[in-house]
Design a protein around this motif. Sequence first.
Motif, PDB file in Angstrom:
ATOM      1  N   THR A   1       9.549  10.053  -4.067  1.00 18.98           N
ATOM      2  CA  THR A   1       9.951  10.251  -5.463  1.00 18.98           C
ATOM      3  C   THR A   1       8.864   9.749  -6.419  1.00 18.98           C
ATOM      4  OG1 THR A   1      12.217   9.965  -4.710  1.00 18.98           O
ATOM      5  CG2 THR A   1      11.854   9.856  -7.083  1.00 18.98           C
ATOM      6  N   THR A   2       8.297   8.591  -6.102  1.00 18.08           N
ATOM      7  CA  THR A   2       7.224   8.050  -6.948  1.00 18.08           C
ATOM      8  C   THR A   2       6.031   9.001  -6.952  1.00 18.08           C
ATOM      9  OG1 THR A   2       7.918   5.917  -6.077  1.00 18.08           O
ATOM     10  CG2 THR A   2       5.923   5.921  -7.382  1.00 18.08           C
TER      11      THR A   2
ATOM     12  N   GLY B   1      -1.387   2.701  -5.372  1.00 24.44           N
ATOM     13  CA  GLY B   1      -0.698   1.749  -6.242  1.00 24.44           C
ATOM     14  C   GLY B   1       0.591   2.355  -6.769  1.00 24.44           C
TER      15      GLY B   1
ATOM     16  N   ASP C   1      -3.257   0.916  -0.797  1.00 25.07           N
ATOM     17  CA  ASP C   1      -3.694  -0.299  -1.478  1.00 25.07           C
ATOM     18  C   ASP C   1      -3.169  -1.545  -0.790  1.00 25.07           C
ATOM     19  OD1 ASP C   1      -1.268   0.983  -2.433  1.00 25.07           O
ATOM     20  OD2 ASP C   1      -0.998  -0.760  -3.727  1.00 25.07           O
TER      21      ASP C   1
ATOM     22  N   GLN D   1      16.909   8.206 -10.392  1.00 26.35           N
ATOM     23  CA  GLN D   1      15.508   7.744 -10.285  1.00 26.35           C
ATOM     24  C   GLN D   1      14.562   8.883 -10.692  1.00 26.35           C
ATOM     25  OE1 GLN D   1      14.203   6.922  -6.249  1.00 26.35           O
ATOM     26  NE2 GLN D   1      12.302   5.963  -6.907  1.00 26.35           N
TER      27      GLN D   1
ATOM     28  N   THR E   1       0.476   7.363   1.171  1.00 27.41           N
ATOM     29  CA  THR E   1       0.709   6.396   0.091  1.00 27.41           C
ATOM     30  C   THR E   1       0.400   4.970   0.553  1.00 27.41           C
ATOM     31  OG1 THR E   1       2.987   6.176   0.794  1.00 27.41           O
ATOM     32  CG2 THR E   1       2.555   7.763  -0.971  1.00 27.41           C
ATOM     33  N   LYS E   2       0.427   4.072  -0.405  1.00 28.13           N
ATOM     34  CA  LYS E   2       0.374   2.618  -0.181  1.00 28.13           C
ATOM     35  C   LYS E   2      -0.897   2.163   0.529  1.00 28.13           C
ATOM     36  CE  LYS E   2       5.411   2.745   0.031  1.00 28.13           C
ATOM     37  NZ  LYS E   2       6.641   2.194   0.516  1.00 28.13           N
TER      38      LYS E   2
ATOM     39  N   LYS F   1       4.118  10.978  -9.977  1.00 26.97           N
ATOM     40  CA  LYS F   1       2.674  10.899 -10.213  1.00 26.97           C
ATOM     41  C   LYS F   1       2.070  12.304 -10.300  1.00 26.97           C
ATOM     42  CE  LYS F   1       1.910   6.576  -7.555  1.00 26.97           C
ATOM     43  NZ  LYS F   1       1.372   6.057  -6.285  1.00 26.97           N
TER      44      LYS F   1
ATOM     45  N   VAL G   1      10.113  10.368   5.710  1.00 31.44           N
ATOM     46  CA  VAL G   1      11.170   9.411   6.070  1.00 31.44           C
ATOM     47  C   VAL G   1      11.487   8.514   4.867  1.00 31.44           C
ATOM     48  CG1 VAL G   1      10.445   9.459   8.517  1.00 31.44           C
ATOM     49  CG2 VAL G   1       9.723   7.583   7.064  1.00 31.44           C
ATOM     50  N   ASN G   2      12.502   7.663   5.010  1.00 27.72           N
ATOM     51  CA  ASN G   2      12.968   6.848   3.885  1.00 27.72           C
ATOM     52  C   ASN G   2      11.904   5.885   3.360  1.00 27.72           C
ATOM     53  OD1 ASN G   2      15.225   7.341   5.938  1.00 27.72           O
ATOM     54  ND2 ASN G   2      16.283   7.035   4.006  1.00 27.72           N
ATOM     55  N   GLY G   3      11.827   5.843   2.047  1.00 23.98           N
ATOM     56  CA  GLY G   3      11.043   4.782   1.402  1.00 23.98           C
ATOM     57  C   GLY G   3       9.529   4.927   1.448  1.00 23.98           C
ATOM     58  N   VAL G   4       9.029   6.083   1.883  1.00 26.32           N
ATOM     59  CA  VAL G   4       7.565   6.214   1.999  1.00 26.32           C
ATOM     60  C   VAL G   4       6.874   6.390   0.646  1.00 26.32           C
ATOM     61  CG1 VAL G   4       7.442   7.054   4.376  1.00 26.32           C
ATOM     62  CG2 VAL G   4       7.883   8.673   2.524  1.00 26.32           C
TER      63      VAL G   4
ATOM     64  N   ARG H   1      21.792  10.004  -1.827  1.00 28.20           N
ATOM     65  CA  ARG H   1      22.010   8.734  -2.529  1.00 28.20           C
ATOM     66  C   ARG H   1      22.298   9.035  -3.985  1.00 28.20           C
ATOM     67  NH1 ARG H   1      17.999   5.307  -3.687  1.00 28.20           N
ATOM     68  NH2 ARG H   1      16.428   6.918  -3.382  1.00 28.20           N
TER      69      ARG H   1
ATOM     70  N   ASP I   1      17.500  15.287  -3.467  1.00 26.86           N
ATOM     71  CA  ASP I   1      18.073  14.164  -2.714  1.00 26.86           C
ATOM     72  C   ASP I   1      19.458  13.903  -3.275  1.00 26.86           C
ATOM     73  OD1 ASP I   1      18.863  11.835  -1.552  1.00 26.86           O
ATOM     74  OD2 ASP I   1      17.076  10.669  -2.037  1.00 26.86           O
TER      75      ASP I   1
HETATM   76  N1  LIG Z   1       1.732  -0.236  -3.432  1.00 25.87           N
HETATM   77  C1  LIG Z   1       2.190   1.008  -3.492  1.00 25.87           C
HETATM   78  N2  LIG Z   1       3.511   1.227  -3.589  1.00 25.87           N
HETATM   79  C2  LIG Z   1       3.938   2.505  -3.644  1.00 25.87           C
HETATM   80  C3  LIG Z   1       3.052   3.608  -3.580  1.00 25.87           C
HETATM   81  N3  LIG Z   1       3.799   4.749  -3.641  1.00 25.87           N
HETATM   82  C4  LIG Z   1       5.086   4.363  -3.747  1.00 25.87           C
HETATM   83  N4  LIG Z   1       5.198   3.019  -3.750  1.00 25.87           N
HETATM   84  C5  LIG Z   1       6.418   2.190  -3.825  1.00 25.87           C
HETATM   85  O1  LIG Z   1       7.223   2.461  -2.682  1.00 25.87           O
HETATM   86  C6  LIG Z   1       8.596   2.228  -3.000  1.00 25.87           C
HETATM   87  C7  LIG Z   1       9.464   3.403  -2.532  1.00 25.87           C
HETATM   88  O2  LIG Z   1       9.133   4.530  -3.319  1.00 25.87           O
HETATM   89  P1  LIG Z   1      10.102   5.786  -3.493  1.00 25.87           P
HETATM   90  O3  LIG Z   1       9.319   6.779  -4.276  1.00 25.87           O
HETATM   91  O4  LIG Z   1      11.434   5.424  -3.997  1.00 25.87           O
HETATM   92  O5  LIG Z   1      10.229   6.260  -1.982  1.00 25.87           O
HETATM   93  P2  LIG Z   1      11.085   7.482  -1.404  1.00 25.87           P
HETATM   94  O6  LIG Z   1      10.319   8.022  -0.255  1.00 25.87           O
HETATM   95  O7  LIG Z   1      11.430   8.427  -2.481  1.00 25.87           O
HETATM   96  O8  LIG Z   1      12.380   6.724  -0.882  1.00 25.87           O
HETATM   97  P3  LIG Z   1      13.786   7.397  -0.430  1.00 25.87           P
HETATM   98  O9  LIG Z   1      14.149   8.376  -1.471  1.00 25.87           O
HETATM   99  O10 LIG Z   1      14.721   6.234  -0.354  1.00 25.87           O
HETATM  100  O11 LIG Z   1      13.552   7.999   0.915  1.00 25.87           O
HETATM  101  C8  LIG Z   1       8.642   2.008  -4.513  1.00 25.87           C
HETATM  102  O12 LIG Z   1       8.727   0.633  -4.751  1.00 25.87           O
HETATM  103  C9  LIG Z   1       7.300   2.541  -4.991  1.00 25.87           C
HETATM  104  O13 LIG Z   1       6.860   1.940  -6.187  1.00 25.87           O
HETATM  105  C10 LIG Z   1       1.626   3.332  -3.450  1.00 25.87           C
HETATM  106  O14 LIG Z   1       0.773   4.217  -3.352  1.00 25.87           O
HETATM  107  N5  LIG Z   1       1.276   2.026  -3.409  1.00 25.87           N
END
Ligand SMILES: Nc1nc2c(ncn2[C@@H]2O[C@H](COP(=O)(O)OP(=O)(O)OP(=O)(O)O)[C@@H](O)[C@H]2O)c(=O)[nH]1
Length: 374
Positions: A165-166, A332, A307, A197, A304-305, A170, A159-162, A191, A188
């Motif tokens: 991409t980050t 992180g 931390d 990104q 993820t997250k 990694k 889902v969104n923002g999880v 957007r 993607d």
């Molecule tokens: N603290 C923390 N933040 C994280 C972690 N993984 C990702 N993030 C943060 O989560 C936010 C969203 O990350 P994205 O990789 O853009 O998420 P996404 O799922 O690709 O988002 P969409 O493409 O919009 O669906 C960013 O600010 C990342 O830095 C983690 O393991 N820990």
Amino acid sequence: MLSHNLNSFFEKVLPYIDNSENLIEIVCAIIIIFAMIFVSKHKGACNCKNKSCDVKASLYGRLRKSREGFLSKINDIFSGNSDRESILNDLEELLISSDVGAETSMFLCNELKDEFKTINNENKQEVIGSLKNKIIDILGDDEEIKFSSDTKVIMVVGVNGVGKTTTIAKLADKWIKQGKKVLLVAGDTFRAAASEQLAFWAQKVGADIVKGKEGDKPSTVVFDAMKKVKEQAFDVVIIDTAGRLHNKSNLMQELSGIQNAVTKNINRDIDEVILVVDGTSGQNALMQAKEFNNVVTLTGLIITKLDGTPKGGILIAIKRELRTPVYYIGIGEGSEDLINFNAKDFASALLDATRPTEREGINSKKRKSFENVM
Ligand SMILES: Nc1nc2c(ncn2[C@@H]2O[C@H](COP(=O)(O)OP(=O)(O)OP(=O)(O)O)[C@@H](O)[C@H]2O)c(=O)[nH]1
Ligand SMILES: [Mg+2]
């Protein structure tokens, strides 16, 4: 303006440091400020002798919120109760509030009930040790993505923002450092900024990238990427996808389109469909994992997250209910903050009162410097 400010600064400060005692105080203050900046920059690092201890220490540090919430409350439960039933009831509530899930919490407490005829403050450590072992059993054997001579094709969904991409960045960073040739695919197309990104990360970590034009279908971009794979050898292809809600059937269909684009080009199924879930979203993460698994068969999970949450227990619930391998966990935002999931290290980071440095016998001088940065 600047020179005027500097002049007035020195006019005020110079008479003050004209005294050697004041000078020493100022030098000490400067050293302390630099030391504080250094410590804050290296927070979570450690002076371990080997990589595996370094990872454990880092995990232990990053799961601090989950551990502290849990351990201090366990202590309260034991010191506030003297009979087995009340301790187990309170422990079950604590597990549920740490997002371990109702069913799994009940299962764990029933197991403890069978094992211990008495539970009280005197055998507290034994009971916690047994709870930890039972959690390790649920978390199961560690599994990792296996490579072969064929290009490994991985689609990352969620889902969104999880953190999809980050996490892809990694993974690419990790594998490139191991000498693998990595292609990222900007699937993607929803957007406009999403491709940018991914392109930013590709450049940063040294991966190749295939991007589409605005408005392209994700399957078209993937089709182009797979053509590139036939022309050039890659060890891994990682496809980024737009965040989508599992209950939007048209968006879920799009994922099948991506899978078909891969199959048509390389005459075999995509190798891995990995769901990324955000550990801070608690029971929602479990629900997403179940729903995605119903639509696209997931081969693995990345959580993820971890931390940023006091509720790291969600991983236990997901593992017991889904039995899908958890390949990595995110602890992180940095490119190194993705670590192989290891059941024992995870359970220790949640339940051990002592740091891994103490358990692994790092000498006291080194331990001190590690403790300072926790
Ligand atoms: N603290 C923390 N933040 C994280 C972690 N993984 C990702 N993030 C943060 O989560 C936010 C969203 O990350 P994205 O990789 O853009 O998420 P996404 O799922 O690709 O988002 P969409 O493409 O919009 O669906 C960013 O600010 C990342 O830095 C983690 O393991 N820990
Ligand atoms: Mg994204």
